[in-house]
Design an enzyme around this catalytic site. Structure first.
Site, PDB file in Angstrom:
ATOM      1  N   LEU A  99     -20.741   9.965   6.382  1.00  0.00           N
ATOM      2  CA  LEU A  99     -20.390  11.196   5.702  1.00  0.00           C
ATOM      3  C   LEU A  99     -20.345  12.234   6.814  1.00  0.00           C
ATOM      4  CD1 LEU A  99     -22.692  10.830   2.623  1.00  0.00           C
ATOM      5  CD2 LEU A  99     -20.258  10.423   2.767  1.00  0.00           C
ATOM      6  N   ASN A 144     -28.399  13.510  13.025  1.00  0.00           N
ATOM      7  CA  ASN A 144     -27.955  14.412  11.973  1.00  0.00           C
ATOM      8  C   ASN A 144     -26.434  14.469  11.937  1.00  0.00           C
ATOM      9  OD1 ASN A 144     -27.412  16.546  10.241  1.00  0.00           O
ATOM     10  ND2 ASN A 144     -28.099  18.114  11.685  1.00  0.00           N
ATOM     11  N   CYS A 145     -25.862  13.960  10.864  1.00  0.00           N
ATOM     12  CA  CYS A 145     -24.414  13.991  10.707  1.00  0.00           C
ATOM     13  C   CYS A 145     -23.857  15.407  10.814  1.00  0.00           C
ATOM     14  CB  CYS A 145     -24.041  13.392   9.350  1.00  0.00           C
ATOM     15  SG  CYS A 145     -22.395  13.811   8.784  1.00  0.00           S
ATOM     16  N   PHE A 146     -24.536  16.363  10.159  1.00  0.00           N
ATOM     17  CA  PHE A 146     -24.016  17.725  10.132  1.00  0.00           C
ATOM     18  C   PHE A 146     -24.411  18.531  11.367  1.00  0.00           C
ATOM     19  CE2 PHE A 146     -23.017  16.626   5.847  1.00  0.00           C
ATOM     20  CZ  PHE A 146     -21.958  17.449   5.504  1.00  0.00           C
ATOM     21  N   LYS A 163     -19.650  23.566   9.237  1.00  0.00           N
ATOM     22  CA  LYS A 163     -19.180  22.243   8.821  1.00  0.00           C
ATOM     23  C   LYS A 163     -19.387  22.102   7.315  1.00  0.00           C
ATOM     24  CE  LYS A 163     -19.926  17.285   9.585  1.00  0.00           C
ATOM     25  NZ  LYS A 163     -20.503  16.264  10.481  1.00  0.00           N
TER      26      LYS A 163
END
Length: 326
Positions: free
Chosen positions: A3, A223-225, A240
């Site tokens: 994601l 952390n994806c974000f 984002k």
């Protein structure tokens, strides 16, 4: 991918999108040549393919064969087909709020059923019944405190996604999932084909989005974000908003993504030890229903389809729950 990630997690030994061979032309021993007049069931299947498959995604060698066929059948004029293309119907599942484990099971189940030809392309939106961290399918390293983290006297969930990538905190977000097949191109091209409806939908709400530009070093951040790759959509101020991920399996694609609408700043800091800021206006004030309506409209225009609203049936729910038990 995740994601919010730029690399896809291929499934079933198949790391690429389905080609025309999966849809009846090259893969049926016809060499891509269409008959001048339908003579049997197989020829009719080929004509059906030409009419229903988006011509913009068909390689040039097949377009030549298509042009040849329609010239012979008097359906071609000035480089255009004199055919009213039927409106294709996709499935739209009404929003569901439940646990992360069940949400991921639903997405995986829908992908498998689409591969089997039991359901059409499907779009859905959903929320998480309690804060949950979802890990990428291949993510092995993450902070130890994620396993026993609490917030507002509740344990923060920790699950694995069917897609790859890094950790995503699902709180104050809205998630979308699209199951589709038949898209042509490399991974980046397929991402952009799908993400365009998100860009268009948010633009109709007054929010301009563009792709992120993070380099390869992003993968070391759990952390994806924390970074924005070319698979992510960011606001004009750099916030984002959407991180997306794909699972490609047997020529079909599951792409789902988190839209970070109103995150709790304290919880985000506890999870990732990073500070963030709230999204720009009007994002935090927008109701989920309004966002969903805008994205549904954008999807219908972008993909040139219509939706049939079909909730999950009792039988489908039973099969999904059984897949979790297994």
């Amino acid at each position: 991918a995740e994601l919010g990630e730029g690399e896809a997690h291929g499934g079933g030994g198949d790391g690429g999108t389905g080609g025309l061979g999966d849809w009846g032309m090259g893969g049926r021993g016809d060499g891509g040549i269409l008959p001048s007049h339908p003579r049997n069931k197989r020829d009719l299947d080929l004509v059906y393919f030409v009419i229903h498959y988006p011509l913009s995604t068909v390689p040039i060698r097949f377009l030549k064969a298509i042009e040849c066929y329609f010239r012979l059948s008097n359906e071609w004029e000035d480089g255009k087909l004199n055919i009213v293309k039927p409106i294709i119907t996709w499935r739209l599942i009404p929003p569901i709020e439940t646990s992360g484990e069940i949400q991921m099971a639903i997405d995986s189940w829908l992908l498998d059923r689409h591969i089997l030809g039991e359901i059409p392309p499907t779009l859905r939106f959903y929320t998480w019944s309690n804060p949950t961290i979802s890990l990428g399918y291949h993510q092995r390293h993450y902070p130890a405190h994620w396993q026993n983290l609490t917030w507002q006297d509740k344990l923060v969930g920790l699950i694995k996604r069917p897609t790859g990538g890094r950790g995503v905190l699902h709180q104050g977000d809205l998630t979308y999932a699209l199951i589709i097949s038949g898209l042509v191109g490399n991974r980046s091209h397929v991402y952009q084909q799908i993400c365009q409806f998100l860009i268009d939908g948010w633009r109709s709400l007054g929010v301009e989005l563009d792709y992120g530009t993070a380099g390869k070093g992003y993968i070391h951040n759990p952390n994806c974000f924390g970074t924005a790759t070319s698979a992510d959509l960011v606001c004009e101020d750099g916030y984002k908003l959407i991180g997306s991920a794909q699972l490609i399996k047997s020529g079909a694609i599951l792409q789902h993504g988190s839209m970070r609408l109103n995150p709790d700043l304290e919880l985000f800091n506890r999870v990732f030890d990073e500070s963030i800021y709230l999204p720009p206006a009007p994002i935090p004030e927008l109701a989920h229903d309004r966002i969903i309506d805008a994205l549904i409209t954008a999807a219908q225009i972008h993909f040139k389809i219509k939706f049939a609203i079909e909730p999950l049936t009792d039988r489908e729910w039973s099969q999904i729950i059984e897949s979790i038990v297994k």
